[in-house]
Design an enzyme around this catalytic site. Structure first.
Site, mmCIF file in Angstrom:
data_model
loop_
_atom_site.group_PDB
_atom_site.id
_atom_site.type_symbol
_atom_site.label_atom_id
_atom_site.label_comp_id
_atom_site.label_asym_id
_atom_site.label_seq_id
_atom_site.Cartn_x
_atom_site.Cartn_y
_atom_site.Cartn_z
ATOM 1 C CG HIS B 294 -2.010 0.861 1.270
ATOM 2 N ND1 HIS B 294 -2.678 1.471 0.250
ATOM 3 C CD2 HIS B 294 -2.274 1.905 2.100
ATOM 4 C CE1 HIS B 294 -3.488 2.397 0.543
ATOM 5 N NE2 HIS B 294 -3.273 2.778 1.638
ATOM 6 C CD GLU B 305 1.833 -1.935 3.220
ATOM 7 O OE1 GLU B 305 1.897 -0.598 2.968
ATOM 8 O OE2 GLU B 305 1.423 -2.545 2.224
ATOM 9 C CE LYS B 326 -1.449 3.828 -2.754
ATOM 10 N NZ LYS B 326 -1.261 2.493 -2.311
ATOM 11 C CG PHE B 390 -8.310 7.342 5.531
ATOM 12 C CD1 PHE B 390 -7.006 7.107 6.107
ATOM 13 C CD2 PHE B 390 -8.357 8.840 5.002
ATOM 14 C CE1 PHE B 390 -5.985 7.851 6.218
ATOM 15 C CE2 PHE B 390 -7.006 9.503 5.129
ATOM 16 C CZ PHE B 390 -6.018 9.190 5.721
#
Lengths: 82, 404
Positions: B294, B305, B326, B390
């Site tokens: 993630h 994580e 990301k 979230f």
């Protein structure tokens, strides 16, 4: 304002359904012009914006003639209110 | 249980306007994050983003389509078209009845909503633009694709903030594996780069001012991005019957809820989702070679994580290649899982692990192998792709190498 109400309504409809305005007859409805339901919603919106008025959800006379008369009435009403 | 195969990919994001260009940029370690241009930076504290800079709406859609589709739906349709073409599928001859579309989005047509409301509240407009409702609905891309392609089976959108794509992929996977459909189009799309939405994220104090640096000690926060990632899932029987090219197998999906904090992640929740994906796919811990993390680049996520990966993988954690793509395409929220699935799938198919770029100095609390800054050539037998949202909603997808 140089153009008549009818000319402007015809132009708005013609632009949306992509046909030549000169081919549009005043007794045609938006259905007759082949406007899909989403196109009709957008045409009503464009007319409301162009004349700064609120159209009813379903105008009684859905021909371009009928719309022209309705818009003329609403525009006149607006200037009386103001 | 019948196997589910991945036979097509489609993507648009900050790294490219299709899956090939995106993957190629990932293998070169390109960072697609840059100055925000879609929105005036005036008044923004963090005017950077992962924008799909090469995307030209008018080149992909006609005037009527553009009037009906918010930017998020345009991305979904575009990636969907590409994935279908990549798989070589047409939906005539009854396949349309045996196909599904499930796409994720966290906020749907936020740009349409913001423009419409601004027009009414600020600029004195009297009327809401007439297609506001169908443009905003989070299922807009699903509906548009079903009409364009002639897909008559299940169609719906899934929303779970930053896990939306992975939850959608899990749903589509279950539809194919259970035999309800032969083909599913799945993934997600998002176009969150509006002034109001960026300001809302700024208020959460989780954005980075310059770039995204996952897992290193210099990390400050995440960088918002946009795009779409779409996969074609196919039952093994159907794929074989038509001789389809196969990228990889979708082996399993695992989901969990933290049920603890609205914003702070919980390592136990992430661990449970990874464990569930491994169990669902019948995968042993030591079969996993790569984890597409993630990896948002926020101080909280990356430590959490890392802890979760240690909890589930134990000693094998030190042998895993882990990266956050990301760092290159930014955080495209509900589209992230779709884009990252493509990274994991291509990593398996091509034996290349994409890197975590912008990596500076190691953080003692993030002590795994994050494939810093440069892609690595290595066999990837199986991979996990993590998404943690979230609201504490986690979804993990497991992919396995397809050996025919």
């Amino acid at each position: 304002m140089s153009k008549t109400i009818e000319q402007r309504i015809v132009e708005i409809a013609a632009e949306r359904v992509e046909i030549d305005p000169s081919l549009i007859r005043p007794d045609a409805t938006l259905d007759d012009l082949g406007a899909a339901s989403l196109d009709q919603i957008e045409i009503y919106f464009a007319i409301e914006e162009a004349f700064d008025i609120d159209l009813p959800d379903r105008p009684e006379d859905p021909t371009l003639n009928g719309l022209t008369q309705l818009v003329a009435r609403l525009v006149a009403q607006k200037s009386t209110d103001a | 249980m019948p196997r589910v195969l991945i036979t097509g990919l489609g993507c648009v994001c900050a790294l490219g306007e299709d899956a090939d260009r995106t993957w190629e940029a990932m293998t070169r370690g390109v960072c697609g994050i840059g100055p925000l241009t879609l929105v005036s930076p005036e008044g923004l504290r963090h005017p950077i983003a992962g924008e799909a800079r090469g995307y030209v709406p008018e080149a992909c859609f006609d005037r009527h389509e553009l009037s009906r589709l918010d930017r998020f739906a345009q991305f979904g349709v575009l990636a969907g078209r590409e994935a279908v073409a990549d798989a070589g599928l047409t939906f005539n001859g009854g396949l349309g009845l045996r196909s599904a579309i499930v796409l994720g989005s966290s906020i749907g047509g936020v740009q349409t909503l913001e423009d419409g409301y601004q027009r009414m509240y600020q600029r004195g407009g009297r009327h809401a633009p007439p297609l506001t409702v169908p443009r905003v609905m989070p299922n807009a891309a699903v509906s548009a694709l079903s009409m364009e392609l002639g897909i008559f089976g299940p169609g719906y959108a899934v929303s779970s903030a930053c896990s939306s794509s992975n939850h959608a992929i899990a749903q589509a996977f279950f539809l194919v594996r259970s035999g309800q459909v032969d083909v599913a189009i799945t993934g997600g799309s998002e176009a969150p780069l509006t002034y109001g939405h960026i300001r809302s994220w700024e208020a959460l104090r989780v954005l980075a001012p310059d770039t995204c640096r996952p897992f290193c000690v210099e990390r400050i926060g995440l960088v918002l991005a946009e795009g779409a990632g779409v996969l074609i899932l196919e039952s093994e029987d159907y794929a074989r019957s038509r001789g389809a090219h196969v990228y990889a197998e979708l082996a399993g999906a695992g989901m969990s809820s933290d049920a603890s904090d609205l914003l702070l992640p919980d390592a136990r929740g992430a661990e449970r989702a990874m464990a569930a994906a491994l169990a669902d796919g019948g995968l042993n811990i030591d079969e996993i070679d790569y984890v597409n993390a993630h990896g948002t680049g926020t101080p909280a996520n990356d430590v959490n994580e890392t802890r979760a990966i240690r909890l589930i993988f134990g000693g094998h954690a030190d042998r895993l290649a882990i990266s956050s793509t990301k760092s290159m395409h930014g955080h495209a929220l509900g589209a992230s899982g779709g884009i990252e699935a493509i990274a994991a799938i291509r990593a398996i198919a091509e034996s290349i692990v994409p890197p975590t770029v912008n990596y500076g100095s190691p953080d003692p609390q993030c002590d795994l192998d994050y494939v810093a800054n440069e892609a690595r050539q290595q066999l990837v037998r199986a991979a996990l792709s993590n998404s943690f949202a979230f609201g504490g909603l986690n979804a993990v997808i497991a992919f396995r190498r397809f050996n025919g």
